[in-house]
Design a protein around this motif. Structure first.
Motif, PDB file in Angstrom:
ATOM      1  N   PRO A  24      -9.862  -1.919  -1.914  1.00 55.04           N
ATOM      2  CA  PRO A  24      -9.811  -1.827  -0.449  1.00 55.04           C
ATOM      3  C   PRO A  24     -11.040  -1.152   0.152  1.00 55.04           C
ATOM      4  O   PRO A  24     -11.549  -1.589   1.175  1.00 55.04           O
ATOM      5  CB  PRO A  24      -8.556  -0.999  -0.189  1.00 55.04           C
ATOM      6  N   SER A  25     -11.547  -0.090  -0.472  1.00 55.80           N
ATOM      7  CA  SER A  25     -12.698   0.603   0.118  1.00 55.80           C
ATOM      8  C   SER A  25     -13.960  -0.250   0.040  1.00 55.80           C
ATOM      9  O   SER A  25     -14.796  -0.206   0.942  1.00 55.80           O
ATOM     10  CB  SER A  25     -12.915   1.961  -0.542  1.00 55.80           C
TER      11      SER A  25
ATOM     12  N   GLN B 123     -13.601  -2.783   2.762  1.00 57.23           N
ATOM     13  CA  GLN B 123     -13.852  -2.103   4.024  1.00 57.23           C
ATOM     14  C   GLN B 123     -15.352  -1.918   4.245  1.00 57.23           C
ATOM     15  O   GLN B 123     -15.859  -2.156   5.342  1.00 57.23           O
ATOM     16  CB  GLN B 123     -13.148  -0.755   4.066  1.00 57.23           C
TER      17      GLN B 123
ATOM     18  N   LEU C  30      -8.820   1.808   7.040  1.00 61.73           N
ATOM     19  CA  LEU C  30      -7.858   1.524   5.985  1.00 61.73           C
ATOM     20  C   LEU C  30      -6.542   2.176   6.379  1.00 61.73           C
ATOM     21  O   LEU C  30      -6.507   3.357   6.713  1.00 61.73           O
ATOM     22  CB  LEU C  30      -8.312   2.117   4.648  1.00 61.73           C
TER      23      LEU C  30
ATOM     24  N   VAL D 224      -9.502   5.197  -3.391  1.00 61.93           N
ATOM     25  CA  VAL D 224      -9.589   5.005  -1.932  1.00 61.93           C
ATOM     26  C   VAL D 224      -9.212   6.255  -1.144  1.00 61.93           C
ATOM     27  O   VAL D 224      -9.305   6.256   0.081  1.00 61.93           O
ATOM     28  CB  VAL D 224      -8.729   3.809  -1.451  1.00 61.93           C
TER      29      VAL D 224
ATOM     30  N   VAL E 229      -9.539   6.749   3.366  1.00 58.81           N
ATOM     31  CA  VAL E 229      -8.394   6.565   4.261  1.00 58.81           C
ATOM     32  C   VAL E 229      -8.328   7.747   5.226  1.00 58.81           C
ATOM     33  O   VAL E 229      -8.191   8.892   4.801  1.00 58.81           O
ATOM     34  CB  VAL E 229      -7.072   6.456   3.470  1.00 58.81           C
TER      35      VAL E 229
ATOM     36  N   GLN F 165      -4.341  -6.464   1.054  1.00 56.38           N
ATOM     37  CA  GLN F 165      -4.861  -6.292  -0.295  1.00 56.38           C
ATOM     38  C   GLN F 165      -3.739  -6.631  -1.261  1.00 56.38           C
ATOM     39  O   GLN F 165      -2.791  -5.878  -1.362  1.00 56.38           O
ATOM     40  CB  GLN F 165      -5.311  -4.835  -0.470  1.00 56.38           C
TER      41      GLN F 165
END
Length: 149
Positions: free
Chosen positions: A3-4, A7, A18, A31, A35, A68
């Motif tokens: 996810p990061s 992003q 996030l 992550v 966040v 995700q």
């Protein structure tokens, strides 16, 4: 894609945040620093997970939703929010999710897994709904061919 990392790629052109649930005591290490405070919501099984969905909806607003993995806690929530607000949903596939579960499952284990938003039953259902995403990114040529990414 983590996810990061996703992003970071999107942040080059769009404002991003996030948000999402976490099921353990801590946010997933890779992550945790990406966040913002209050955007990682501690989650539990159904029916308590419905409260998490409402909080995620409030945080997401009318943003484009990037899910995700095809798991209910991500993709399912995105589809639910999009159904109410009309936002586009992008699904990022980075693994063969079905491969994480046993092929043969006794019926009682399937029933028990209904309480877990990331369990076998919900994951199987989310895999059947992949084509409902407005766009799909895939972490491998195999996943791209299988799901149209």
């Amino acid at each position: 894609m983590w996810p990061s990392l996703l992003q970071d790629l999107l942040r080059r052109h769009y404002p991003t945040d996030l948000i999402g649930p976490h099921f353990g005591r801590e946010v997933w290490g890779p992550v945790a620093g990406a966040v913002p405070r209050g955007h990682a919501i501690r989650a539990r099984a159904f029916p308590w997970f419905r409260r998490v969905e409402r909080r995620l909806g409030a945080l997401a607003g009318d943003s484009i939703l990037v899910a995700q993995k095809p798991r209910y806690a991500s993709f399912g929530v995105a589809l639910e929010l999009a159904a109410r607000g009309g936002q586009p949903v992008i699904l990022d596939l980075d693994d063969d999710e079905a491969g994480f579960f046993e092929r043969e499952r006794p019926a009682w284990r399937e029933l028990v897994s209904l309480r877990n938003p990331n369990g076998y039953s919900w994951t199987r259902r989310m895999l059947q709904r992949v084509q409902e995403a407005d766009a799909i990114t895939a972490g491998s040529p195999t996943l791209a061919r299988r799901h149209g990414g």
